[in-house]
Design a protein around this motif. Structure first.
Motif, PDB file in Angstrom:
ATOM      1  N   GLU A 115      36.147  49.119  35.607  1.00 29.97           N
ATOM      2  CA  GLU A 115      34.889  49.699  36.102  1.00 29.97           C
ATOM      3  C   GLU A 115      34.228  50.562  35.042  1.00 29.97           C
ATOM      4  OE1 GLU A 115      35.882  51.617  39.768  1.00 29.97           O
ATOM      5  OE2 GLU A 115      36.287  49.690  40.740  1.00 29.97           O
ATOM      6  N   GLN A 116      35.057  51.299  34.317  1.00 31.01           N
ATOM      7  CA  GLN A 116      34.491  52.151  33.264  1.00 31.01           C
ATOM      8  C   GLN A 116      33.947  51.310  32.111  1.00 31.01           C
ATOM      9  OE1 GLN A 116      34.462  55.855  33.306  1.00 31.01           O
ATOM     10  NE2 GLN A 116      34.532  55.118  35.403  1.00 31.01           N
TER      11      GLN A 116
ATOM     12  N   GLN B 125      41.975  48.557  37.614  1.00 28.79           N
ATOM     13  CA  GLN B 125      40.590  48.403  38.061  1.00 28.79           C
ATOM     14  C   GLN B 125      39.693  49.533  37.559  1.00 28.79           C
ATOM     15  OE1 GLN B 125      39.352  45.770  39.410  1.00 28.79           O
ATOM     16  NE2 GLN B 125      37.298  46.588  39.771  1.00 28.79           N
ATOM     17  N   TRP B 126      40.223  50.770  37.510  1.00 27.55           N
ATOM     18  CA  TRP B 126      39.365  51.895  37.110  1.00 27.55           C
ATOM     19  C   TRP B 126      38.906  51.738  35.652  1.00 27.55           C
ATOM     20  CZ3 TRP B 126      40.053  55.504  33.233  1.00 27.55           C
ATOM     21  CH2 TRP B 126      41.313  55.597  32.664  1.00 27.55           C
TER      22      TRP B 126
END
Lengths: 398, 394
Positions: free
Chosen positions: A343-344, A339-340
C-alpha cells in the motif's frame, strides 16, 4: 573432445550437480529479478505516459519561466496523423476554500477525453458534465470536509482570469499517491481558463494510438515535423518532458547489470573451485593424456569444454525454469511483501499488481554472463593443466 | 589442541585449494558486510532526515490532529510534556497556505516555529545558505528549490494566505539542507505569525529524545499523556519511504542468507574431495583408536578453519570498503537523483554506509554453516567408512 568432456562431468555427478545447481539457481534468479524489475519499471513509466501523453507542447523555455502569463499560450492547430488525439490542459495553483477550511491545490483544466481517462479512478460520484462542476481528490475533500454536491470556492489570484470561482464537487478521485490526491482538483478547461487565463492552455498533450511504451522513433519523427511549424513553442516526447525519469532508464540498465554481476561472480568463484578440484583429482590422468600425445592446447580445450558444458547445461535449465516463471509473472503478480508495504509503494506510483516483462536484451545479458563465467572460471585451471609435465603428473600423489 | 593443529596442517597442505576457498568466502563476507552497512546506512539516513529536518525524534499531538491534520484540530491551549526522557521540546504549528510572490503563487504546508526552541531540536536553523534563520515575527525562511520556483530572493516580500487571513512576510533566509522535503517544500515562519493566521496555540509538540530510544519514549508517553493526546516515535512519523526501507531488508536479508549458504556449499564440496583423497589416512587413524565421530569432527574443523581464512580476508576488505563508503559521498549522485524523483519522500542527498562490529558476527555464520555441511556430507563418509577395505588398498 566434447564426448570426453561430457564423460568427465558424469564421473563426479554429485559435484557436477551441485556446481550446475548453483549456476542454474543464479540464472533462474537473474531471470526472475529482471522480469520483476522490468515489470515495475513498466508500471512506473506507463503511469507517467498516461499522465503526460506521448508528446507535450509547451512554451519554449518553460522550465525557466514561473509566471502563468508567460507559460500559457493560445493553442495552435496541430497537423497530426490520423488517429492521433490532442488535448489542451491548463494548470495552475489555487487555494480551495470550504467553510472555515482551506487547502492549497493544483488545478487542472481538462477537456472531455481528459476526464474520461479519470473514470477508473473515480471513487464516488460522476465526471463533470458541464461548467461549474469539479472532481476533487478524496484526500483533499476529506481535508476540506466537503462531500458530493457541496460547493468549494477556488481562489487563484495573480492570473489573467477572474481569480475566483465557485465549483460544485460532483466526483471524488482515488489516486495512487495520497500526497497528490490531497492537492488535486480537476475542472472543465473552460472554467479553468475563465479563472486563470482566458482562451489559453499551459500544454497540449498528443496521444498516438498503438505506439508502445518505449517506442520513441515514431515520436521523434512526429516531434520534428510538429516543431517546425510551432515557433515559440517546444515539442517534447514524454520522456524528455520528465528529465528525471529519463535519467533513470540508462541508469536502470547499468544498475541491473552490476547487480546481476554480483551473483555471477559468486557462481564463477564456485565454478572455479569445482574445476580446480576436478583438475586436482585427475592430475595423473592429465599427465597420461599428455604422454599419449595430447597437446597443451588440447588439454586446455578439454577443461574449457567441461566448463562450457556444465555451465551451458545449467544455464539452460535455469533459463527454462526462469522463463516458465516469467510466463506466470507476465499475467500479473504481487510482490511478496506484507500488504502495508504494498500500500505504501502505491504512494510512489507502483501499483499492487505488476506484470513481468522480459526482453531479448535481458535474456542475452544473462546468457552472456553465463558464458563469461564459464570461460573466466576455466582460464586458470586450464592454464594449470596445460603446464603439467607428463612424468611429474603421472607420479603425482595428492 | 592436537586436533586443531592437525586440522590446520591439513588446510595448509593444499595452499591453492585453501586460497580458492578463501576467495569464495572472502567475496561472500565482503558482500554481506557491504549490504548490511548499506541497509543500516539507508535506515540511519532516513532517521536523521526525519528526526532532525522533516519531523522530530518524537511528536505529541491531539489524536484528532493525527486523524485530521488541520490547524483547528491542534492544541487550543499551551501544553508541556514533563518526563525525564524528554531532553527538549518546542511547539510547532503546521498550516496549509498559498504563497504568493510578486511573480507566482504556490501551495505549501508552512511550519510556524519558535526560533529558539527549534535550534535545540532541529538542524534546519543551521542550514541557512543565504541570509539568516528567523529572529522574530514578520519573517519567512524558504527551501532553495521552493524559492527558485516562487522566484523570490532575500529581502523580498511574500504573501502567506490561508483563505481567512493573509500576512505579508519578508524572506530573510534561504535553506540548503540536503534533505528533499526542506529544500523543495520548506516554509518556516515565526510561531506568533502562524498563531495569528490560525488562532491556535500549536498543532503539535516536537520532542528531543535520546538516540535510539524514540519509539520507547513514545510508548512510555502514551501511557502517561492525558486522554486525547498521542505520541509517535520517529519510525511512525516516516511515511511511505519507511516501506521502501523495510522492503529492502525483507528482500536483501534472505538473499544474504543464500550467499552464505552457497559459500558454505563450496567449502563442503572441497572438504568432500579432501576427505576422499585421504580415506586411507583416516582409516589408519581410526584403526589406531580414533573414534569415527572425532574424525568427522576434524573434517568439520578443517572446513571451519578454511572458511575462517576467507572470513578474515573478507572482514578486512569488507570493513575497509565500509569505512570508505562511510566517509566518502559515493552514493551522492544516486541519492540526488532519487530525491529529485521523490521530493516528498524525505530522502537526504547523501548516504553513508554504517560500520558496525556486529556485521562480523553475521558474516561469521559462514564458518558455522561450512562446518555443519562438512559434518553432514564429507563427515558422513567417515562415519560409514569400512576401515579394513581402505587399509588393504595399495
Amino acid at each position: 573432445m566434447l564426448r570426453l568432456a561430457w564423460r568427465n562431468l558424469l564421473r563426479t555427478p554429485g559435484r557436477s550437480l551441485t556446481t550446475g545447481g548453483v549456476v542454474a539457481l543464479v540464472v533462474f534468479l537473474s531471470i526472475l529479478f529482471l522480469s520483476v524489475y522490468g515489470g515495475a519499471m513498466d508500471a512506473f513509466f506507463r503511469l507517467l505516459l498516461e499522465r503526460t501523453g506521448h508528446l507535450v507542447v509547451r512554451v519554449a523555455g518553460y522550465r525557466d519561466l514561473e509566471d502563468l502569463d508567460r507559460l500559457a499560450f493560445v493553442p495552435p492547430a496541430l497537423d497530426l496523423p490520423p488517429g492521433a488525439q490532442v488535448e489542451g490542459v491548463l494548470e495552475g495553483v489555487a487555494l480551495v476554500i470550504a467553510g472555515d477550511r482551506s487547502r492549497p491545490a493544483s488545478l487542472t483544466g481538462l477537456t472531455e477525453p481528459g476526464f474520461l481517462r479519470q473514470k477508473r479512478l473515480l471513487k464516488a460520484g460522476r465526471l463533470p458534465q458541464g461548467p461549474g462542476e469539479a472532481l476533487l481528490g478524496e484526500a483533499l475533500a476529506r481535508a476540506l470536509r466537503v462531500g458530493l454536491g457541496e460547493e468549494v470556492v477556488v481562489y487563484a489570484p495573480g492570473g489573467l482570469g477572474l481569480g475566483i470561482v465557485a465549483l460544485r464537487v460532483v466526483g471524488l478521485l482515488d489516486l495512487p499517491e495520497t500526497s497528490l490526491e490531497a492537492r488535486t482538483l480537476l475542472l472543465p478547461l473552460a472554467d479553468a481558463q475563465a479563472l486563470l487565463a482566458p482562451g489559453r492552455v499551459t500544454r497540449l498533450e498528443v496521444r498516438l494510438p498503438e505506439v508502445g511504451l518505449y517506442q520513441l522513433a515514431p515520436l521523434e519523427a512526429l516531434k520534428a515535423r510538429l516543431a517546425a511549424g510551432l515557433p515559440g513553442l517546444s515539442v517534447e516526447t514524454w520522456l524528455e518532458a520528465n528529465p528525471t525519469y529519463a535519467a533513470i532508464l540508462p541508469l536502470y540498465d547499468v544498475v541491473m547489470a552490476v547487480y546481476l554481476g554480483f551473483f555471477f561472480v559468486l557462481a564463477g568463484l564456485i565454478l572455479l573451485n569445482a574445476l580446480y578440484l576436478s583438475l586436482v583429482e585427475r592430475v595423473r590422468e592429465f599427465g597420461l593424456m599428455a604422454a599419449l600425445g595430447l597437446s597443451g592446447s588440447q588439454v586446455m580445450a578439454l577443461v574449457f569444454w567441461e566448463s562450457l558444458l556444465l555451465v551451458g547445461g545449467a544455464a539452460l535449465v535455469g533459463l527454462g525454469l526462469g522463463l516458465l516463471l516469467y510466463l506466470e509473472l507476465k499475467e500479473g503478480f504481487r510482490l511478496p511483501f506484507p500488504q502495508w508495504i504494498l500500500e505504501q509503494y502505491r504512494e510512489f506510483g507502483l501499483p499492487e499488481v505488476l506484470y513481468g516483462r522480459l526482453g531479448v536484451k535481458e535474456v542475452l545479458l544473462t546468457l552472456g554472463y553465463s558464458v563469461g563465467v564459464a570461460l573466466g572460471a576455466a582460464l586458470w585451471p586450464a592454464w594449470l593443466a596445460r603446464r603439467l609435465e607428463p612424468v611429474e603428473a603421472m607420479r603425482y600423489v595428492p | 589442541m592436537t586436533l586443531l593443529r592437525l586440522a590446520w596442517r591439513n588446510v595448509l597442505r593444499h595452499r591453492r585449494r585453501a586460497l580458492l576457498l578463501s576467495l569464495v568466502v572472502g567475496y561472500v563476507t565482503l558482500a554481506v558486510l557491504f549490504m548490511l552497512g548499506f541497509l543500516d546506512g539507508y535506515g540511519e539516513s532516513l532517521v536523521e532526515s526525519y528526526a532532525r529536518y522533516v519531523e522530530a525524534p518524537v511528536v505529541v499531538a491531539p489524536k484528532a490532529w493525527w486523524q485530521d491534520p488541520d490547524p483547528q484540530s491542534g492544541f487550543k491551549a499551551p501544553f508541556r510534556v514533563d518526563h525525564p526522557g524528554v531532553l527538549a521540546q518546542t511547539p510547532r504549528l503546521a498550516l496549509p497556505v498559498l504563497l504568493r510572490s510578486p511573480y507566482k503563487a504556490h501551495g505549501a504546508e508552512a511550519l510556524g516555529v519558535d526560533p529558539g526552541g527549534e535550534r535545540a531540536l532541529s538542524r534546519v536553523p543551521s542550514k541557512v545558505a543565504e541570509g539568516r534563520f528567523l529572529a522574530g515575527p514578520g519573517e519567512v525562511v524558504l527551501g532553495y528549490r521552493l524559492a527558485e520556483r516562487l522566484d523570490v530572493r532575500l529581502g523580498e516580500r511574500l504573501v502567506v494566505e490561508t483563505g481567512r487571513k493573509a500576512l505579508g512576510l519578508r524572506v530573510v533566509g534561504i535553506l540548503r539542507a540536503g534533505v528533499s522535503n526542506v529544500d523543495f517544500a520548506g516554509v518556516y515562519l515565526h510561531l506568533e505569525d502562524a498563531r495569528s493566521l490560525t488562532g491556535v496555540w500549536a498543532t503539535h509538540l516536537a520532542l528531543e529524545a535520546p538516540r535510539g530510544q524514540e519509539e520507547a519514549l513514545a510508548q512510555e508517553l502514551n501511557r502517561r499523556l492525558p486522554p486525547g493526546l498521542e505520541a509517535r516515535g520517529i519510525w511512525s512519523l516516516m511515511g511511505p519511504i519507511r516501506a521502501d526501507y523495510e522492503a529492502s531488508r525483507l528482500f536483501y536479508l534472505p538473499l544474504l542468507g543464500l550467499f552464505l549458504f552457497l559459500a558454505a556449499i563450496a567449502v563442503a564440496s572441497t572438504a568432500y574431495v579432501s576427505v576422499r583423497e585421504r580415506l586411507r589416512e583416516f582409516a589408519v587413524a581410526e584403526s589406531l583408536g580414533l573414534a569415527p565421530w572425532r574424525l568427522a569432527g576434524q573434517v568439520a574443523l578443517e572446513a571451519a578453519l578454511a572458511s575462517g581464512l576467507g572470513l578474515a580476508a573478507g572482514l578486512l576488505g569488507g570493513y575497509a570498503l565500509l569505512w570508505y563508503t562511510a566517509t566518502h559521498d559515493v552514493f551522492g549522485p544516486l541519492m540526488r537523483l532519487s530525491a529529485e524523483l521523490l521530493p516528498e519522500a524525505g530522502l537526504a542527498e547523501h548516504l553513508y554506509t554504517a560500520v558496525r562490529p556486529g556485521y562480523a558476527l553475521v558474516a561469521a555464520l559462514v564458518v558455522g554453516l561450512s562446518a555443519l555441511l562438512a559434518l553432514l556430507f564429507p563427515g558422513r563418509l567417515l562415519l560409514r567408512m569400512e576401515v579394513s577395505a581402505y587399509l588393504k588398498e595399495v
